[in-house]
Design a protein around this motif. Structure first.
Motif, mmCIF file in Angstrom:
data_model
loop_
_atom_site.group_PDB
_atom_site.id
_atom_site.type_symbol
_atom_site.label_atom_id
_atom_site.label_comp_id
_atom_site.label_asym_id
_atom_site.label_seq_id
_atom_site.Cartn_x
_atom_site.Cartn_y
_atom_site.Cartn_z
ATOM 1 N N ASP A 24 95.120 28.309 43.363
ATOM 2 C CA ASP A 24 96.161 29.328 43.186
ATOM 3 C C ASP A 24 96.785 29.296 41.791
ATOM 4 N N ARG A 25 96.441 28.314 40.966
ATOM 5 C CA ARG A 25 96.916 28.279 39.587
ATOM 6 C C ARG A 25 95.841 28.711 38.589
ATOM 7 N N THR A 26 94.662 29.014 39.082
ATOM 8 C CA THR A 26 93.575 29.469 38.218
ATOM 9 C C THR A 26 93.840 30.904 37.791
ATOM 10 N N VAL A 27 93.618 31.183 36.524
ATOM 11 C CA VAL A 27 93.904 32.513 35.982
ATOM 12 C C VAL A 27 92.601 33.251 35.728
ATOM 13 N N LEU A 28 92.473 34.443 36.301
ATOM 14 C CA LEU A 28 91.337 35.318 36.030
ATOM 15 C C LEU A 28 91.782 36.357 35.009
ATOM 16 N N TRP A 29 91.138 36.323 33.854
ATOM 17 C CA TRP A 29 91.558 37.190 32.747
ATOM 18 C C TRP A 29 90.332 37.648 31.977
ATOM 19 N N ASN A 30 90.195 38.958 31.840
ATOM 20 C CA ASN A 30 89.042 39.546 31.141
ATOM 21 C C ASN A 30 87.709 39.042 31.692
ATOM 22 N N GLY A 31 87.651 38.892 33.002
ATOM 23 C CA GLY A 31 86.401 38.503 33.648
ATOM 24 C C GLY A 31 86.082 37.021 33.600
ATOM 25 N N ARG A 32 86.983 36.220 33.054
ATOM 26 C CA ARG A 32 86.764 34.778 32.960
ATOM 27 C C ARG A 32 87.828 34.019 33.746
ATOM 28 N N LYS A 33 87.431 32.870 34.287
ATOM 29 C CA LYS A 33 88.383 32.001 34.965
ATOM 30 C C LYS A 33 88.878 30.940 33.983
ATOM 31 N N TYR A 34 90.188 30.697 34.013
ATOM 32 C CA TYR A 34 90.804 29.670 33.179
ATOM 33 C C TYR A 34 91.438 28.642 34.115
ATOM 34 N N PHE A 35 90.942 27.407 34.024
ATOM 35 C CA PHE A 35 91.357 26.352 34.945
ATOM 36 C C PHE A 35 92.418 25.458 34.302
ATOM 37 N N PRO A 36 93.544 25.219 34.990
ATOM 38 C CA PRO A 36 94.634 24.441 34.381
ATOM 39 C C PRO A 36 94.257 23.022 33.998
ATOM 40 N N TYR A 37 93.455 22.333 34.829
ATOM 41 C CA TYR A 37 93.145 20.938 34.529
ATOM 42 C C TYR A 37 92.061 20.798 33.463
ATOM 43 N N CYS A 38 91.477 21.908 33.043
ATOM 44 C CA CYS A 38 90.564 21.880 31.894
ATOM 45 C C CYS A 38 91.341 22.069 30.593
ATOM 46 N N ILE A 39 92.461 22.779 30.683
ATOM 47 C CA ILE A 39 93.234 23.147 29.489
ATOM 48 C C ILE A 39 94.388 22.187 29.220
ATOM 49 N N GLU A 40 95.142 21.838 30.240
ATOM 50 C CA GLU A 40 96.339 21.016 30.032
ATOM 51 C C GLU A 40 96.058 19.656 29.396
ATOM 52 N N PRO A 41 95.007 18.921 29.843
ATOM 53 C CA PRO A 41 94.761 17.611 29.231
ATOM 54 C C PRO A 41 94.426 17.672 27.745
ATOM 55 N N LEU A 42 93.880 18.785 27.281
ATOM 56 C CA LEU A 42 93.583 18.915 25.856
ATOM 57 C C LEU A 42 94.859 18.779 25.030
ATOM 58 N N PHE A 43 95.897 19.472 25.441
ATOM 59 C CA PHE A 43 97.162 19.439 24.707
ATOM 60 C C PHE A 43 97.906 18.120 24.920
ATOM 61 N N GLU A 44 97.650 17.464 26.041
ATOM 62 C CA GLU A 44 98.317 16.193 26.311
ATOM 63 C C GLU A 44 97.745 15.052 25.480
ATOM 64 N N HIS A 45 96.662 15.301 24.759
ATOM 65 C CA HIS A 45 96.148 14.300 23.827
ATOM 66 C C HIS A 45 96.853 14.363 22.476
ATOM 67 N N LEU A 46 97.671 15.392 22.259
ATOM 68 C CA LEU A 46 98.483 15.429 21.041
ATOM 69 C C LEU A 46 99.555 14.344 21.144
ATOM 70 N N TRP A 47 99.774 13.636 20.070
ATOM 71 C CA TRP A 47 100.645 12.450 20.115
ATOM 72 C C TRP A 47 102.070 12.759 20.547
ATOM 73 N N TRP A 48 102.540 13.979 20.282
ATOM 74 C CA TRP A 48 103.941 14.295 20.555
ATOM 75 C C TRP A 48 104.157 15.016 21.874
ATOM 76 N N VAL A 49 103.081 15.284 22.614
ATOM 77 C CA VAL A 49 103.174 16.031 23.873
ATOM 78 C C VAL A 49 103.131 15.074 25.063
ATOM 79 N N LYS A 50 104.136 15.138 25.899
ATOM 80 C CA LYS A 50 104.163 14.320 27.124
ATOM 81 C C LYS A 50 103.328 14.969 28.213
#
Length: 211
Positions: free
Chosen positions: A120-146
């Motif tokens: 229910d948190r997956t976003v369908l946009w322009n025919g593509r699915k965007y998954f939260p657990y694929c995207i969020e961890p990328l930004f959490e590897h930034l040193w200043w992001v909790k």
């Protein structure tokens, strides 16, 4: 350099555990060794593969099925082909009924299960699915992001926009709040380095507690 690498590993493991532990509490049927996580899975997580959960425990059977099967389908609980995204379901081997997790995931070639986020948190946009657990961890590897939260929002014209909201680490939130626009630009530039996040066009920084 060794200390920096150890710190990066600890942060990576902590961010992995934050999500994976929450899943393990509700669905305790996975296992993976720390060494395998570091050597085989963490590099893939850093590229947007999702959160590796590991292998089903011996007493459980796990499958990845079509989350929207046809009505009265006889193949409702059939495993999808390798690498296909579907709902993770499981059952004890001595029980016939499957338990639904309401989470997207997939099997890799070694039989590990990866979780891509709640359906229910997956976003369908322009025919593509965007998954939260694929995207969020990328930004959490930034040193200043909790922690980071992915979702969709609407602009003033009513158009859907993809958004990432980040929460700074304790102790530097005030500083980052003062230079919010600067760090938002950094988020935008960082998003462009990954194909999976290149379409993000809204970046928000919150100094409140991440929930």
């Amino acid at each position: 350099m060794l200390r920096v690498e150890l710190l990066r590993r600890r942060l990576a493991l902590r961010n992995f555990r934050r999500i994976a532990d929450d899943i393990y509490v509700k669905f305790p049927f996975f296992h993976i060794s720390r060494s395998e996580f570091y050597s085989k899975c963490l590099p893939l997580q850093r590229c947007g593969a999702g959160i590796v959960l590991g292998y089903p425990c011996e007493e459980f059977e796990a499958r990845v099925i079509d989350p929207h099967p046809l009505k009265n389908s006889t193949a409702k609980y059939a495993n999808l082909p390798l690498g296909h995204f579907g709902e993770i379901v499981f059952r004890r081997k001595n029980i016939s009924k499957f338990i639904h997790t309401a989470m997207y995931g997939f099997f890799d070639q070694r039989g590990r299960i990866w979780c891509c986020g709640k359906i229910d948190r997956t976003v369908l946009w322009n025919g593509r699915k965007y998954f939260p657990y694929c995207i969020e961890p990328l930004f959490e590897h930034l040193w200043w992001v909790k922690c980071a939260k992915f979702g969709a929002t609407r602009d003033k014209a009513g158009d859907t926009k993809l958004q990432i909201t980040v929460y700074p680490r304790i102790g530097i939130g005030f500083f980052i709040g003062l230079f919010r626009k600067h760090f938002a630009k950094k988020l935008s530039a960082f998003a462009k380095t990954f194909r999976i996040t290149s379409d993000l066009d809204r970046f928000s920084i919150k100094t409140s507690v991440c929930r």
